[in-house]
Design a protein around this motif. Structure first.
Motif: not given
Lengths: 187, 374
Positions: A46-57
């Motif tokens: 019930g807590g947080t689920a998260y993900c991070t995406v980095v998009v770069s040239k």
């Protein structure tokens, strides 16, 4: 914009990880470098689920981003945890269907999206993540609309109904994001 | 071939299959369990063996048995699990068996935690098990590099008849990046395996073992192993330089995910006119010693900074190699804490204060002369 970072945060089942992966695929389709990092560590139910995406040239250095340029929060615990972490000058997207709070920060742009209501209206309550994804792309242009549309077509091509409703909310989210940014630009 | 987005753990598993691995033994442990999950699905598709052991001790001995048949065998685990395999790793090194292992490191010692760490450097590089042996140790910093090194590991294991270990911190296992696999895996020719136990029908029975009760024979075996490790030092050192140039004021030494975080720090420092280079060892054994010494003793380098997610393990090697020719400093976080680029930047700024160097000294000297003149 040589590098853009987005964190998606909510609870399990809201399509947080999927939203991040779709964005990653759209980045790859544009020949950009991408990294997708899940929340990895002990978390409570019930807590947080998260993900991070980095998009770069260019080549991506640190995959760990303390202050992303954009954070999309899908539930209240995520709002509390992540709102302070948006990079100054960055963008906060709030799922206002489930979050009553508003941000006091004046150094960031905030976009409120009634994602669950929009998803239910479009006939696919599970697509709130796609609404937000659309809003993110409309407001930030981290990837092109075409790229994300093609990515979703590829992933859902075999499920006609799901594809149609997802593309519909993607467009709605995108328009919302674009309009909000235009308004800000005029001011 | 097209790029696919894959989690490090899954990419490692697929790379092993592409390199011809057909026997995988494991016992699940965070943060690498996706390798086992992937292998459980894929191995039957390629007529391979997937077997979950009763423990890592069991897995180690399964590897020993399977490697003796000359097949490409493989296991993955994380820190505490790798500790349990040390006995059989030593046996396999003693018996000269090719085997490939991956350690997706988490914080220790003991049961520790599940978050990323690099605190198994000593265990991987300096032995881990008992006796005079070494592992060939590789450390990727991206998922593509993990794929490439994974396939190379199987080649090197066969080339040297020695266990090869690839180590990555938890981030390498958990993050996703686009990767490309070769359509057809190709490698340079390798010697036959006349030692392999393939059934003695039509030939004399043979034995694979690490037991030599005659001290002269055991000594002979140990020197034979030693000779192989010397060959590895000559042929298998791998490293990458990032922005290493004559303008460098500080040289950072870092590997794995930590090296990428240092890259970001270096890019930001560059924007502020501070030149820092990165020396990233890819092979931790053999360590690229001569190359590090060369980079560390460049003229303008005021200090060498080792950055690790451990309490100065690789740093001991850096100190040994640099031999005080340039001051050696250390920065590390451990236990699952991953340093941010800003923390690395702060360390570099601190070192520039501590080691002002000739330029700044001359500058202040000329100032004081002027002051005297006035």
């Amino acid at each position: 914009m040589s590098q853009y970072e987005v964190t998606f945060a909510g609870f399990g089942g809201q399509g947080i990880m999927t939203a991040g992966q779709l964005l990653s695929y759209a980045g790859i389709a544009e020949d950009k470098q991408v990294v997708w990092i899940p929340s990895y560590g002990p978390e409570m139910r019930g807590g947080t689920a998260y993900c991070t995406v980095v998009v770069s040239k260019t080549r991506i250095g640190s995959p760990i981003i303390s202050n992303p340029r954009c954070i999309c929060v899908f539930n209240r615990p995520s709002f509390d945890k992540f709102e302070p972490m948006v990079k100054a000058g960055g963008l906060l997207i709030v799922n206002s269907s489930l979050i009553n709070s508003t941000s006091d920060r004046e150094d960031i742009r905030t976009l409120y999206v009634p994602a669950n209501e929009m998803a239910i209206k479009a006939g696919n309550p599970k697509s709130s993540n796609i609404v937000v994804l659309g809003a993110l792309i409309g407001a930030s242009e981290v990837v092109k609309y075409d790229s994300i549309e093609k990515t979703i077509e590829k992933k859902l091509g075999h499920k006609k109904e799901a594809l149609e409703s997802n593309l519909k909310v993607l467009k709605q989210g995108y328009e919302l994001g674009r309009k909000a940014m235009k308004k800000k630009a005029k001011v | 071939m097209t790029k696919v987005l894959m989690k490090g753990n899954e990419a490692i598993a697929e790379a092993a299959i592409k390199a011809g691995c057909r026997a995988y033994f494991c016992y699940p442990i965070t943060p690498q369990s996706e390798v086992a999950e992937y292998m459980a699905k894929r191995m039957p598709e390629v007529d391979g063996v997937f077997l979950q052991g009763e423990s890592e001790v069991g897995v180690g001995n399964m590897l020993f048995g399977a490697a003796a048949t000359g097949r490409r065998v493989f296991s993955t685990s994380s820190s505490p699990g790798i500790s349990l395999m040390q006995e059989s790793i030593s046996y396999m090194a003693g018996a000269q068996l090719p085997v490939v292992l991956v350690n997706i490191m988490r914080g220790g010692p003991g049961l520790g935690g599940i978050l990323p760490a690099q605190s198994d450097y000593f265990q991987s590089v300096k032995g881990g098990g008992h006796g005079d042996y070494r592992l060939l140790v590789l450390a990727p910093s991206t998922i593509q590099e993990a794929v490439d090194l994974m396939m190379l590991s199987f080649h090197l294991a066969d080339k040297y008849r020695n266990p090869v270990m690839m180590i990555g911190d938890g981030m390498i296992g958990q993050m996703m990046e686009p990767v490309e696999f070769p359509d057809k895996y190709e490698e340079p020719p390798l010697p036959d395996k006349p030692w392999a136990l393939t059934g003695a029908a039509g030939r004399k029975a043979q034995v694979v073992k690490s037991l030599f009760l005659d001290p002269i024979m055991l000594e002979k075996n140990s020197w034979l192993l030693h000779e192989k490790y010397e060959q590895m030092k000559l042929n298998e050192t791998r490293f990458e330089l990032y922005k290493v140039n004559p303008k460098n004021e500080i040289l950072i030494i870092s590997y794995g995910t930590m090296a990428r975080i240092c890259q970001t720090a270096i890019d930001e420092l560059e924007e502020h006119g501070i030149s820092v280079g990165l020396f990233r060892p890819v092979s931790l054994f053999p360590f690229p010693e001569q190359q590090l010494l060369k980079a560390a003793t460049q003229k303008g380098v005021k200090a060498v900074l080792t950055v690790e997610m451990s309490t100065a393990q690789m740093h001991e090697d850096v100190q040994r190699i640099v031999m005080g020719k340039t001051p050696t400093e250390f920065f590390g976080r451990t236990g699952g804490v991953v340093p941010s680029p800003q923390e690395v930047i702060d360390q570099v700024m601190g070192l520039l204060d501590k080691y002002p160097g000739k330029k700044k000294a001359q500058h202040s000297a000329s100032k004081s002369k002027k002051a005297q003149g006035k």
